[in-house]
Design an enzyme around this catalytic site. Structure first.
Site, PDB file in Angstrom:
ATOM      1  N   GLN A   1      25.304  57.310  22.626  1.00 34.92           N
ATOM      2  CA  GLN A   1      23.860  57.478  22.902  1.00 34.92           C
ATOM      3  C   GLN A   1      23.710  59.295  22.890  1.00 34.92           C
ATOM      4  OE1 GLN A   1      21.817  55.325  22.396  1.00 34.92           O
ATOM      5  NE2 GLN A   1      22.849  53.605  22.856  1.00 34.92           N
TER       6      GLN A   1
ATOM      7  N   CYS B   1      16.978  49.657  19.198  1.00 31.97           N
ATOM      8  CA  CYS B   1      16.204  50.794  18.964  1.00 31.97           C
ATOM      9  C   CYS B   1      15.174  50.758  17.910  1.00 31.97           C
ATOM     10  CB  CYS B   1      17.370  51.545  18.467  1.00 31.97           C
ATOM     11  SG  CYS B   1      18.048  51.245  16.640  1.00 31.97           S
TER      12      CYS B   1
END
Length: 431
Positions: free
Chosen positions: A259, A389
């Site tokens: 991330q 996402c």
């Protein structure tokens, strides 16, 4: 539907905007999107493009600015393909992203009132621990790609990654003669949790000597830990970056996915852990587990439960196994395989298998495959946390899961990428 006239000038009050930074109005009942306008703006516009169900306009004059409008901090705003929401307040950006998630659910006839306000961090800039730039062979420099073309823009600064990374890119462009003979393709910078930075130069040729560039760069920036040449036929470099989530220390190969916003990633993990804690469970699965961040954090938080992670990327699984050992987490195991092939069995360790009561899925932007959705419905875990996402593919998958017997309880947007169009979400479901 009759399209409004393209040559005519219209004065409009902008009623909404999307995550791409486009204002929304209706002209003669036609939906019109105008880049750069903000909800609350009054402007004179003309139409530049007509599509089947909507039109695109341009702003000729801003008559009255919206209360949500601010002056963009970045000089490349409007040209760079990265940030689309620099021209609105942080507060309104979070509203835009919440509305984006609501719209995605509304289109799939899901209860969009379950979408919570967007979770966000105090800092809007300096959050990225990784950036990637492309090489312009004609201009002999690295930069970001333009929003509306394949043009590579001159690099001045990037507010998202902090000062040091920007300085490294400027130094590289100022000393490009050190890399020019090697015909580079891309430049990646990755920052570890301890602040150390790894620089990777991607090259199309098979072998390359970047020692001159490495020596100059490390002399100028002591914070740099590695300078790597990634060539066309090379194995991934042996350098690594580190991260820490809720007391779990993780080490990744530099080229493996992680991330890009550490603190926002912890918001996602906290949401998943809080949901997991609502009811006792013994067996859980982390599908699309990557390097194991969600599974490892859960395994530390719930030491009495047994966890199983599945991921198709061999390097990521290697990192996940090493990280489990590094943190002394013996209650989690990892297997390299396609998540869509998961048959619902978790190895207990004595030769027996158990179905999971709790499952986390964190698929790529394309969402769950048809096989994965069908497999989850057949597997029927009691509780499911879906980390996404891409709100559009998430909404599609949630609709299928709901029709397959799940109840959607809550969707929480998380602003992991401030000033950009992107938004992460955590959706929680029960059987």
């Amino acid at each position: 539907m009759k399209h409004p006239e393209s040559s005519k000038k219209y004065r409009v009050d902008v009623t909404d905007m999307n995550e791409n930074g486009d204002g929304f109005v209706r002209i003669d009942r036609m939906a019109v999107f105008i880049p750069g306008l903000v909800a609350g703006d009054t402007a004179d516009v003309t139409l530049t493009e007509s599509r089947k169900n909507y039109a695109v306009g341009q702003c000729d004059a801003l008559i009255k600015p919206s209360e949500h409008r601010i002056a963009p901090q970045c000089p490349a705003f409007g040209k760079c393909g990265g940030c689309t929401l620099c021209h609105v307040t942080y507060e309104y950006e979070n509203t835009v992203k919440q509305n984006c998630v609501k719209s995605a659910l509304r289109r799939m006839k899901l209860p969009f009132e379950l979408v919570e306000p967007t979770r966000f961090l105090p800092a809007r800039t300096g959050y990225r621990n990784k950036i990637g730039l492309h090489y312009d062979k004609n201009a002999r420099r690295f930069g970001y790609v333009s929003r509306d073309s394949y043009e590579i823009l001159p690099f001045e600064d990037c507010l998202l990654c902090g000062d040091t990374m920007s300085e490294i890119v400027r130094f590289t462009n100022g000393n490009i003669r050190l890399l020019d003979p090697l015909t580079p393709d891309e430049l990646f910078l990755r920052r570890s949790h301890d602040g150390r930075i790894t620089v990777s130069v991607y090259l199309s040729q098979k072998t390359a000597d970047i020692s001159a560039y490495r020596d100059a760069l490390t002399a100028a920036f002591p914070v740099i830990s590695d300078v790597l040449a990634v060539t066309a036929d090379s194995n991934p470099p042996e350098a690594s970056v580190t991260e820490e989530y809720f007391g779990v220390t993780m080490r990744f190969a530099s080229e493996v996915f992680r991330q890009v916003n550490h603190d926002a990633a912890e918001i996602l993990m906290r949401l998943v852990c809080d949901f997991a804690a609502e009811k006792p469970f013994s067996y859980a699965a982390d599908l699309y587990c990557g390097s194991g961040a969600f599974g490892l954090v859960l395994a530390k938080q719930f030491p009495e439960a047994r966890f199983f992670g599945l991921e198709i990327d061999r390097e990521a699984i290697r990192a996940a196994k090493a990280n489990a050992e590094r943190n002394g987490l013996s209650n989690i195991s990892f297997v390299c395989a396609d998540a869509a092939s998961f048959d619902g069995r978790i190895p207990v360790g004595d030769g027996t298998f158990c179905p999971p009561e709790f499952v986390v899925v964190d698929p790529p932007r394309a969402g769950l495959s048809d096989k994965m959705r069908d497999g989850l419905i057949r597997l029927a875990p009691e509780r499911l946390a879906y980390v996404s996402c891409n709100p559009q593919t998430m909404a599609r998958d949630l609709a299928e899961l709901v029709s397959g017997g799940y109840e959607l309880l809550l969707v929480t947007p998380v602003n992991m990428f401030p000033m950009t169009k992107h938004c992460e979400c955590v959706a929680i479901l029960t059987r």
